[in-house]
Design a protein around this motif. Structure first.
Motif, PDB file in Angstrom:
ATOM      1  N   GLY A  89      -4.312   7.397  -4.342  1.00  0.00           N
ATOM      2  CA  GLY A  89      -4.632   5.977  -4.513  1.00  0.00           C
ATOM      3  C   GLY A  89      -4.014   5.109  -3.429  1.00  0.00           C
ATOM      4  N   THR A  90      -3.317   4.068  -3.836  1.00  0.00           N
ATOM      5  CA  THR A  90      -2.739   3.112  -2.882  1.00  0.00           C
ATOM      6  C   THR A  90      -1.313   3.490  -2.470  1.00  0.00           C
ATOM      7  N   GLN A  91      -0.896   4.729  -2.791  1.00  0.00           N
ATOM      8  CA  GLN A  91       0.465   5.155  -2.409  1.00  0.00           C
ATOM      9  C   GLN A  91       0.505   5.755  -1.004  1.00  0.00           C
ATOM     10  N   GLY A  92      -0.612   5.721  -0.288  1.00  0.00           N
ATOM     11  CA  GLY A  92      -0.654   6.278   1.051  1.00  0.00           C
ATOM     12  C   GLY A  92       0.031   5.384   2.075  1.00  0.00           C
ATOM     13  N   TYR A  94      -1.284   3.583   4.438  1.00  0.00           N
ATOM     14  CA  TYR A  94      -1.970   2.301   4.679  1.00  0.00           C
ATOM     15  C   TYR A  94      -2.141   1.472   3.402  1.00  0.00           C
ATOM     16  N   ARG A  95      -1.621   1.954   2.261  1.00  0.00           N
ATOM     17  CA  ARG A  95      -1.724   1.219   0.993  1.00  0.00           C
ATOM     18  C   ARG A  95      -3.166   0.860   0.686  1.00  0.00           C
ATOM     19  N   ASN A  96      -4.050   1.806   0.948  1.00  0.00           N
ATOM     20  CA  ASN A  96      -5.478   1.581   0.746  1.00  0.00           C
ATOM     21  C   ASN A  96      -5.978   2.587  -0.286  1.00  0.00           C
ATOM     22  N   ALA A  97      -6.983   2.210  -1.064  1.00  0.00           N
ATOM     23  CA  ALA A  97      -7.538   3.138  -2.060  1.00  0.00           C
ATOM     24  C   ALA A  97      -8.222   4.319  -1.399  1.00  0.00           C
ATOM     25  N   ASP A 100      -5.879   8.209   3.698  1.00  0.00           N
ATOM     26  CA  ASP A 100      -5.370   7.695   4.971  1.00  0.00           C
ATOM     27  C   ASP A 100      -6.250   8.070   6.167  1.00  0.00           C
ATOM     28  N   VAL A 103      -9.128   5.719   6.546  1.00  0.00           N
ATOM     29  CA  VAL A 103      -8.731   4.422   7.116  1.00  0.00           C
ATOM     30  C   VAL A 103      -8.565   4.561   8.626  1.00  0.00           C
ATOM     31  N   THR A 108     -15.071   2.495   5.773  1.00  0.00           N
ATOM     32  CA  THR A 108     -14.830   1.311   4.945  1.00  0.00           C
ATOM     33  C   THR A 108     -15.155   1.536   3.472  1.00  0.00           C
ATOM     34  N   HIS A 118     -13.141  11.898  -8.623  1.00  0.00           N
ATOM     35  CA  HIS A 118     -12.170  11.104  -9.387  1.00  0.00           C
ATOM     36  C   HIS A 118     -11.895  11.775 -10.730  1.00  0.00           C
TER      37      HIS A 118
END
Length: 376
Positions: A89-92, A94-97, A100, A103, A108, A118
């Motif tokens: 999730g957002t723990q990567g 880049y803090r992106n769903a 990494d 991103v 996008t 999922h």
């Protein structure tokens, strides 16, 4: 099941499922303590053993040499890897769903084929069904065309090479040459927790036991007898009214599904999957496991996968430049001197020792009988 085999399986099961995890729980100061790293390494070897069982089923019993099983292993591994990447999730970084690497590659939106992963249930189904479906389509086209022998081996090698090239492409959105890595949790549980790694090891050992029993049931069934007959003389089976293509397709699909399960168990324990595990070289290494252990025995495949992988782990740590020479020497040595592998060599050794033990037992009994009859 013969009594000796039953007791042997029970002893191995107790060793893998009870003794090793119990030794892992001992204090680190204890001389009998099994380190987390060692248990994790054993878990990886056991996953390899599941894969080797599938190869033994298709090669050892049906006589079909597949040089592309790395593809099925990789499909199961990538299916599990995609789910683990989405769990980050957002723990990567880049803090992106998005993962990494997406991103970094300026993706996008999550690709459509990623979205079902999922779901943990879908992932567990995909681990088995995706390799099985690919094997079914590939096997249907080849076996129905009566492609066999060395031609089938060449085609499966081409499949492995093609898959390796495809998975290396960044445009496939599977991480390219870097693959999938950086997993943090599995089904919500942290992978860094030693207890979770111990549970993964136990799950792998249980799957290996189930895979062995499944393969044993297939080989002891009437279908297993037909597979052996196909290996010995496919033309004779065809003229007897059976369809060799249908039997080979069945066992090829089962073998691919086992490879997928092995790949799914491998990923969370190792923490990475890359195209390097899919190509021609790893597929040939898998064949060497079975050749060294002894094909057509099931137990030999497990022994070969575990033994060769352990030897690789030791040599690549101390003498990394020697491993490929040792691997090649192992294969040449087995082909020239031990064509039935370690299992066959141990069986012959037991055959030589048994008469000696019986003779010694008879001599002892005769001595006792003479002593009892002697006048006192």
């Amino acid at each position: 099941m013969p009594t000796r085999e039953r007791w042997g399986l029970l002893a191995i099961g107790l060793l893998l499922l009870a003794a090793l995890p119990a030794l892992n729980l001992l204090p680190a100061e204890s001389p009998f303590h099994v380190a987390d790293f060692t248990l994790n390494l054993f878990g990886k070897f056991l996953a390899y053993a599941i894969l080797a069982l599938g190869i033994d089923l298709i090669w050892g019993y049906a006589g079909v040499l597949s040089l592309g099983h790395g593809v099925f292993f990789g499909l199961g591994a990538y299916a599990m890897g995609m789910h683990l990447m989405l769990e980050i999730g957002t723990q990567g970084v880049y803090r992106n769903a998005l993962p990494d690497f997406m991103v970094w590659n300026r993706v996008t939106e999550l690709p459509l084929f990623w979205r079902p992963f999922h779901s943990g249930v879908f992932t567990l189904l995909a681990v088995v069904t995706v390799p099985a479906v690919v094997a079914y389509v590939f096997g249907y086209l080849t076996f129905r065309s009566r492609i066999r022998g060395v031609y089938f081996s060449i085609i499966t090698q081409a499949l492995a090479l093609s898959a390796w090239l495809v998975f290396n492409r960044n445009s496939l959105n599977l991480g390219g040459t870097n693959g999938l890595s950086g997993f943090k949790t599995i089904f919500g549980f942290p992978l860094e927790d030693p207890g979770i790694q111990r549970a993964l090891y136990l799950a792998t050992a249980a799957c290996l036991g189930s895979a062995y029993l499944l393969c044993r049931w297939i080989t002891r069934s009437p279908a297993g007898k037909v597979l052996v007959a196909i290996r010995d003389s496919e033309a004779r089976v065809l003229f007897s009214g059976y369809s060799p293509a249908a039997f080979k397709l069945f066992v090829f699909v089962v073998s691919a599904a086992l490879a997928g399960v092995a790949g799914a168990l491998y990923v969370p324990q190792v923490g990475i999957i890359t195209p390097a595990k899919i190509g021609v070289l790893p597929s040939i290494e898998m064949i060497i496991w079975v050749a060294v252990g002894g094909r057509g025995t099931l137990g030999g495949a497990v022994l070969g996968a575990f033994g060769v992988s352990w030897l690789q782990s030791v040599l690549t740590t101390s003498y990394p430049d020697l491993w490929l020479f040792v691997l090649g020497g192992l294969f040449v040595g087995v082909v020239l001197f031990f064509p039935d592998g370690l299992a066959g060599a141990l069986h012959r050794l037991a055959g030589h020792l048994a008469p000696l033990l019986h003779r010694r037992s008879d001599d002892t009994a005769l001595t006792r009988a003479t002593a009892e009859r002697a006048p006192r």
